[in-house]
Scaffold this active site. Structure first.
Site, PDB file in Angstrom:
ATOM      1  N   LYS A  13       0.854  -1.190   0.000  1.00  0.00           N
ATOM      2  CA  LYS A  13       0.000   0.000   0.000  1.00  0.00           C
ATOM      3  C   LYS A  13       0.893   1.245   0.000  1.00  0.00           C
ATOM      4  O   LYS A  13       1.847   1.336   0.771  1.00  0.00           O
ATOM      5  CB  LYS A  13      -0.873   0.022   1.262  1.00  0.00           C
ATOM      6  N   THR A  73      -4.680  -4.681   1.523  1.00  0.00           N
ATOM      7  CA  THR A  73      -3.861  -3.472   1.649  1.00  0.00           C
ATOM      8  C   THR A  73      -4.586  -2.385   2.445  1.00  0.00           C
ATOM      9  O   THR A  73      -3.939  -1.538   3.066  1.00  0.00           O
ATOM     10  CB  THR A  73      -3.451  -2.923   0.272  1.00  0.00           C
ATOM     11  N   ASP A  74      -5.911  -2.406   2.454  1.00  0.00           N
ATOM     12  CA  ASP A  74      -6.636  -1.462   3.293  1.00  0.00           C
ATOM     13  C   ASP A  74      -6.355  -1.740   4.772  1.00  0.00           C
ATOM     14  O   ASP A  74      -6.244  -0.805   5.584  1.00  0.00           O
ATOM     15  CB  ASP A  74      -8.135  -1.546   3.016  1.00  0.00           C
ATOM     16  N   PHE A 180      33.777  24.791 -14.293  1.00  0.00           N
ATOM     17  CA  PHE A 180      33.736  23.499 -14.981  1.00  0.00           C
ATOM     18  C   PHE A 180      34.591  23.639 -16.229  1.00  0.00           C
ATOM     19  O   PHE A 180      34.151  24.180 -17.252  1.00  0.00           O
ATOM     20  CB  PHE A 180      32.310  23.092 -15.319  1.00  0.00           C
ATOM     21  N   ARG A 197      30.953  30.150 -12.789  1.00  0.00           N
ATOM     22  CA  ARG A 197      29.557  30.040 -13.209  1.00  0.00           C
ATOM     23  C   ARG A 197      28.633  29.965 -12.001  1.00  0.00           C
ATOM     24  O   ARG A 197      29.047  29.546 -10.921  1.00  0.00           O
ATOM     25  CB  ARG A 197      29.351  28.781 -14.058  1.00  0.00           C
ATOM     26  N   ILE A 245      30.303  19.273  -9.957  1.00  0.00           N
ATOM     27  CA  ILE A 245      29.319  18.750  -9.006  1.00  0.00           C
ATOM     28  C   ILE A 245      29.845  17.468  -8.378  1.00  0.00           C
ATOM     29  O   ILE A 245      29.638  17.210  -7.188  1.00  0.00           O
ATOM     30  CB  ILE A 245      27.968  18.512  -9.700  1.00  0.00           C
ATOM     31  N   GLN A 246      30.549  16.661  -9.180  1.00  0.00           N
ATOM     32  CA  GLN A 246      31.095  15.418  -8.644  1.00  0.00           C
ATOM     33  C   GLN A 246      31.986  15.693  -7.438  1.00  0.00           C
ATOM     34  O   GLN A 246      31.903  15.011  -6.403  1.00  0.00           O
ATOM     35  CB  GLN A 246      31.908  14.682  -9.729  1.00  0.00           C
ATOM     36  N   ASN A 272      22.100  18.551 -12.214  1.00  0.00           N
ATOM     37  CA  ASN A 272      22.532  19.893 -12.577  1.00  0.00           C
ATOM     38  C   ASN A 272      21.393  20.601 -13.313  1.00  0.00           C
ATOM     39  O   ASN A 272      21.004  20.192 -14.401  1.00  0.00           O
ATOM     40  CB  ASN A 272      23.767  19.820 -13.476  1.00  0.00           C
TER      41      ASN A 272
END
Length: 326
Positions: A13, A73-74, A180, A197, A245-246, A272
């Site tokens: 659920k 699932t209820d 970069f 940047r 970013i790495q 990014n």
């Protein structure tokens, strides 16, 4: 024969929403330099849960339409919501572990239980210009924490097979001080190199404990709050000049593991979404105008392990928080 080792077989659920007022406060967490976080009042405690259960006893419901072993699932939804009333802890991690173990105790045909709990955060509204209300709260649409636990039934009782804590949907923009350059250039390259940047990143950060019970918050000093992980990420982004970013996520992960020795690894899913420049120079100002980037976005997935952390190794170059524009 354990059919669970041969095929995917589970059901469950999703979108199980549960709210409780006045859950036990989270107090006494370990303080770190990057964060002012000191605890949660838990006056409003909300989560969106997803539960999956499996076991060979459920195979006939798929192959023969025999529902004699099926828990509706209820019923699972009701089970989760009502157990929030009897939970005595203070964290989502502790609650989903409590519920997962309770499922295995209640229903012997369940061999595995996996629960994901997403925090539904509420922030205290202002009762006056200087006082935060303890009665009125605003629903936050910003980043939120999430936890996952998977328990399996063994001869010795319930055993934790996997776990993680997370902060999701963290979005950070740093207006300058990012570069970069030096990447491969060939006939397919149209991206220009940029030594300064703006950088707009989306982050999902996941962490694991050496001792999963530390995540329950029963001993708050060993609990790692999502707010603290967020604050480390923003602090490192502010302090460090990084070439990609790495490298940024690596530095954040190392800082997290340095601050919290009870963690074994930190995993990142980053994207990014850096804006595209519309007006590069506005005379007499340091301003620029940007727009949303085109739909394709770059992404990175990386794990930082305990062995990556070496306290004698610098974790980046600290730069001044200059007011000069790019």
């Amino acid at each position: 024969m354990n059919l669970m080792n041969e095929r995917a077989l589970y059901y469950g659920k999703g979108a199980v929403f549960a709210y409780r007022t006045y859950v036990k406060p989270l107090l006494g967490v370990r303080r770190i330099p990057e964060s002012s976080f000191s605890g949660r009042s838990n006056i409003v405690f909300g989560l969106n849960a997803k539960v999956s259960v499996g076991g060979s006893a459920f195979l006939p419901s798929f192959t023969e339409g025999d529902n004699s072993m099926v828990v509706a699932t209820d019923s699972m939804k009701n089970f989760i919501q009502r157990h929030l009333a009897s939970y005595e802890g203070s964290t989502i991690e502790g609650f989903i572990a409590y519920v997962a173990k309770s499922f295995l105790e209640k229903y012997p045909q369940m061999e595995t239980v996996k629960i994901i709990g997403e925090e539904l955060p509420f922030n205290g509204a202002k009762a006056s210009s200087s006082v935060e209300s303890d009665l009125v709260f605003s629903r936050s649409l910003n980043e939120s924490s999430e936890a996952m636990i998977e328990m399996v039934r063994t001869e010795n009782g319930a055993m934790i097979n996997n776990h993680s804590s997370s902060i999701k949907k963290l979005q950070l923009i740093k207006v300058h001080g990012n570069s970069f350059v030096g990447f491969i250039r060939d006939e397919y390259t149209t991206l220009p190199e940029d030594s300064n940047r703006p950088l707009f990143v989306y982050l999902n950060i996941n962490w694991k404990y050496e001792n999963v019970t530390d995540s329950y918050g029963e001993d708050p000093y060993h609990y790692v709050a999502a707010e603290q992980i967020r604050d480390i990420a923003t602090s490192v982004f502010h302090e460090m000049e990084t070439p990609s970013i790495q490298n940024l996520i690596y530095l954040i992960g190392c800082r997290i593991l340095e601050r919290f020795p009870q963690l074994t690894e930190v995993n990142f899913e980053s994207q990014n979404h850096t804006w595209e420049t519309v007006v590069d120079e506005i005379p007499g100002t340091k301003s620029k105008v940007y727009t949303e980037p085109r739909p394709p976005y770059g992404f990175q997935v990386f794990s930082i392990l305990r062995e990556d952390v070496d306290k004698d190794k610098p974790t980046g170059t600290i730069v001044e928080n200059s007011s000069q524009g790019s």
